[in-house]
Design a protein around this motif. Structure first.
Motif, PDB file in Angstrom:
ATOM      1  N   LYS A 146      -5.847   1.918  12.144  1.00 40.75           N
ATOM      2  CA  LYS A 146      -5.277   3.268  11.989  1.00 40.75           C
ATOM      3  C   LYS A 146      -4.249   3.293  10.860  1.00 40.75           C
ATOM      4  O   LYS A 146      -4.208   4.231  10.069  1.00 40.75           O
ATOM      5  CB  LYS A 146      -4.602   3.715  13.287  1.00 40.75           C
ATOM      6  N   GLN A 147      -3.416   2.263  10.790  1.00 39.44           N
ATOM      7  CA  GLN A 147      -2.419   2.240   9.715  1.00 39.44           C
ATOM      8  C   GLN A 147      -3.096   2.078   8.356  1.00 39.44           C
ATOM      9  O   GLN A 147      -2.632   2.622   7.365  1.00 39.44           O
ATOM     10  CB  GLN A 147      -1.376   1.122   9.921  1.00 39.44           C
ATOM     11  N   ARG A 148      -4.210   1.338   8.328  1.00 36.19           N
ATOM     12  CA  ARG A 148      -4.933   1.216   7.054  1.00 36.19           C
ATOM     13  C   ARG A 148      -5.543   2.559   6.662  1.00 36.19           C
ATOM     14  O   ARG A 148      -5.632   2.882   5.482  1.00 36.19           O
ATOM     15  CB  ARG A 148      -5.987   0.114   7.138  1.00 36.19           C
ATOM     16  N   VAL A 149      -5.955   3.353   7.647  1.00 40.04           N
ATOM     17  CA  VAL A 149      -6.458   4.702   7.351  1.00 40.04           C
ATOM     18  C   VAL A 149      -5.317   5.542   6.756  1.00 40.04           C
ATOM     19  O   VAL A 149      -5.497   6.250   5.761  1.00 40.04           O
ATOM     20  CB  VAL A 149      -7.040   5.389   8.621  1.00 40.04           C
ATOM     21  N   ALA A 150      -4.126   5.413   7.350  1.00 38.16           N
ATOM     22  CA  ALA A 150      -2.975   6.169   6.836  1.00 38.16           C
ATOM     23  C   ALA A 150      -2.669   5.751   5.395  1.00 38.16           C
ATOM     24  O   ALA A 150      -2.380   6.595   4.534  1.00 38.16           O
ATOM     25  CB  ALA A 150      -1.757   5.958   7.732  1.00 38.16           C
ATOM     26  N   ILE A 151      -2.745   4.450   5.119  1.00 40.34           N
ATOM     27  CA  ILE A 151      -2.480   3.963   3.757  1.00 40.34           C
ATOM     28  C   ILE A 151      -3.572   4.472   2.804  1.00 40.34           C
ATOM     29  O   ILE A 151      -3.288   4.910   1.688  1.00 40.34           O
ATOM     30  CB  ILE A 151      -2.384   2.422   3.728  1.00 40.34           C
ATOM     31  N   ALA A 152      -4.826   4.473   3.275  1.00 40.38           N
ATOM     32  CA  ALA A 152      -5.928   4.986   2.444  1.00 40.38           C
ATOM     33  C   ALA A 152      -5.674   6.457   2.101  1.00 40.38           C
ATOM     34  O   ALA A 152      -5.973   6.901   0.986  1.00 40.38           O
ATOM     35  CB  ALA A 152      -7.263   4.826   3.160  1.00 40.38           C
ATOM     36  N   GLY A 153      -5.100   7.209   3.037  1.00 40.16           N
ATOM     37  CA  GLY A 153      -4.788   8.620   2.785  1.00 40.16           C
ATOM     38  C   GLY A 153      -3.804   8.764   1.633  1.00 40.16           C
ATOM     39  O   GLY A 153      -3.933   9.649   0.790  1.00 40.16           O
ATOM     40  N   VAL A 154      -2.828   7.865   1.593  1.00 45.68           N
ATOM     41  CA  VAL A 154      -1.841   7.881   0.508  1.00 45.68           C
ATOM     42  C   VAL A 154      -2.513   7.496  -0.822  1.00 45.68           C
ATOM     43  O   VAL A 154      -2.275   8.118  -1.859  1.00 45.68           O
ATOM     44  CB  VAL A 154      -0.671   6.922   0.835  1.00 45.68           C
ATOM     45  N   LEU A 155      -3.396   6.503  -0.757  1.00 45.13           N
ATOM     46  CA  LEU A 155      -4.102   6.091  -1.984  1.00 45.13           C
ATOM     47  C   LEU A 155      -4.971   7.231  -2.518  1.00 45.13           C
ATOM     48  O   LEU A 155      -5.058   7.434  -3.728  1.00 45.13           O
ATOM     49  CB  LEU A 155      -5.004   4.882  -1.712  1.00 45.13           C
ATOM     50  N   ALA A 156      -5.582   7.971  -1.590  1.00 44.63           N
ATOM     51  CA  ALA A 156      -6.467   9.069  -2.005  1.00 44.63           C
ATOM     52  C   ALA A 156      -5.685  10.199  -2.677  1.00 44.63           C
ATOM     53  O   ALA A 156      -6.247  10.995  -3.419  1.00 44.63           O
ATOM     54  CB  ALA A 156      -7.255   9.595  -0.815  1.00 44.63           C
TER      55      ALA A 156
END
Ligand SMILES: Nc1ncnc2c1ncn2[C@@H]1O[C@H](COP(=O)(O)OP(=O)(O)OP(=O)(O)O)[C@@H](O)[C@H]1O
Ligand SMILES: [Mg+2]
Length: 276
Positions: A146-156
């Motif tokens: 889930k935290q990696r999804v949150a980080i991916a959101g920031v990268l996007a």
């Protein structure tokens, strides 16, 4: 890239009164740096982090992000698209029922050209090793995922700076390691600037710089070796040093020829073997 100049900040709770939270903070963060902020509870870490993407504005002093002053209203969205935040509780950050849509939420919200969003989302999922689970439901994932999804959101969102306020606090050790590894990878390979707040001293070992806060002030900063070598000072601030550093410092204090600023198991083992 980020510059705080003489920043003071006080909360003014509705119940009345004034709670000082930052006082005279001067801090610079350079492009590509991996900075870890530590400090005991209430030392002002979250308050400082919120100054970096205009969730807080200084009561006095200035905060500059990429030469944009956070006080100017016109800079709000440019700064928010430059600095992404990830918080402690992954469940509070999930907004969609599908991983891929969750990652797309940030850029959609920023008004990024829809033609580009898919590309940004695909790349971010790939970088965070989430492509295989892009169609999954976020609530079924582990805390680390889930935290990696949150980080991916920031990268996007194509943010250049990612600020994480205790992103591993609620995670199990495997998930913690997984999140930390991804942060080092995006710092190294994608050249993102990372500002990580943590209570786990082990997570600070790989940083370029550690900033130690106490009572709303920056009281110590330097490389992990410089900071953790000051065992007594760290302990006086109610903080710990990493286990390996503690062992090395204790052996040194008992007269063994072991450098007190060891940061890895290998270093301590080598030093002990040599000293025996
Ligand atoms: N919304 C708020 N209203 C009033 N006071 C606040 C608020 N948020 C934080 N504070 C106070 O500001 C000071 C700094 O708090 P902050 O949350 O920045 O510390 P922290 O280092 O992040 O602590 P922790 O390790 O517990 O997360 C503390 O005295 C805290 O009680
Ligand atoms: Mg906090």
């Amino acid at each position: 890239m980020i510059k705080l100049e003489n920043v003071d900040f006080s909360y003014q709770p509705q119940a009345g009164g004034i709670v000082p939270a930052l006082s005279g903070v001067n801090l610079e963060i350079k492009p590509g740096e991996f900075v870890v902020i530590v400090g005991h509870n209430g030392s002002g870490k979250s308050t400082l982090a919120k100054h970096l993407n205009v969730l807080n504005k200084p009561t006095s002093g200035e905060v500059w992000v990429n030469e944009m002053n956070t006080k100017a209203e016109a800079n709000l969205w440019p700064i928010r698209s430059y600095v992404g935040m990830v918080f402690q509780n992954p469940d509070n950050q999930i907004v969609s029922t599908v991983v891929e849509d969750d990652v797309a939420f940030g850029p959609e919200n920023l008004g990024v050209d829809p033609a580009k969003i898919q590309k940004y989302v695909d790349e971010s999922l790939e970088i965070m090793h989430l492509t295989d689970i892009r169609d999954s439901a976020p609530h079924m994932l582990s805390g680390g995922q889930k935290q990696r999804v949150a980080i991916a959101g920031v990268l996007a969102m194509r943010c250049q700076i990612i600020v994480l306020d205790e992103p591993t606090a609620l995670l199990d050790p495997d998930s913690r390691r997984e999140v930390l590894e991804s942060l080092h990878r995006i710092n190294r390979e994608e050249k993102l600037t990372v500002v990580l707040i943590t209570h786990y001293m082990e997570e600070a070992i790989g940083a370029d710089r550690i900033v130690v806060m106490d009572g709303g002030k920056v009281v110590l900063q330097g490389t992990p070796r410089e900071v953790f070598a000051q065992v007594d000072k760290i302990r006086a601030l109610s903080l710990d040093v990493p286990m390996v550093t503690q062992i090395a410092a204790d052996l040194y204090a008992r007269g063994y020829d072991v450098p007190p600023d060891c940061l890895s198991e290998e270093e301590v083992v080598d030093a002990i073997c040599r000293s025996l």
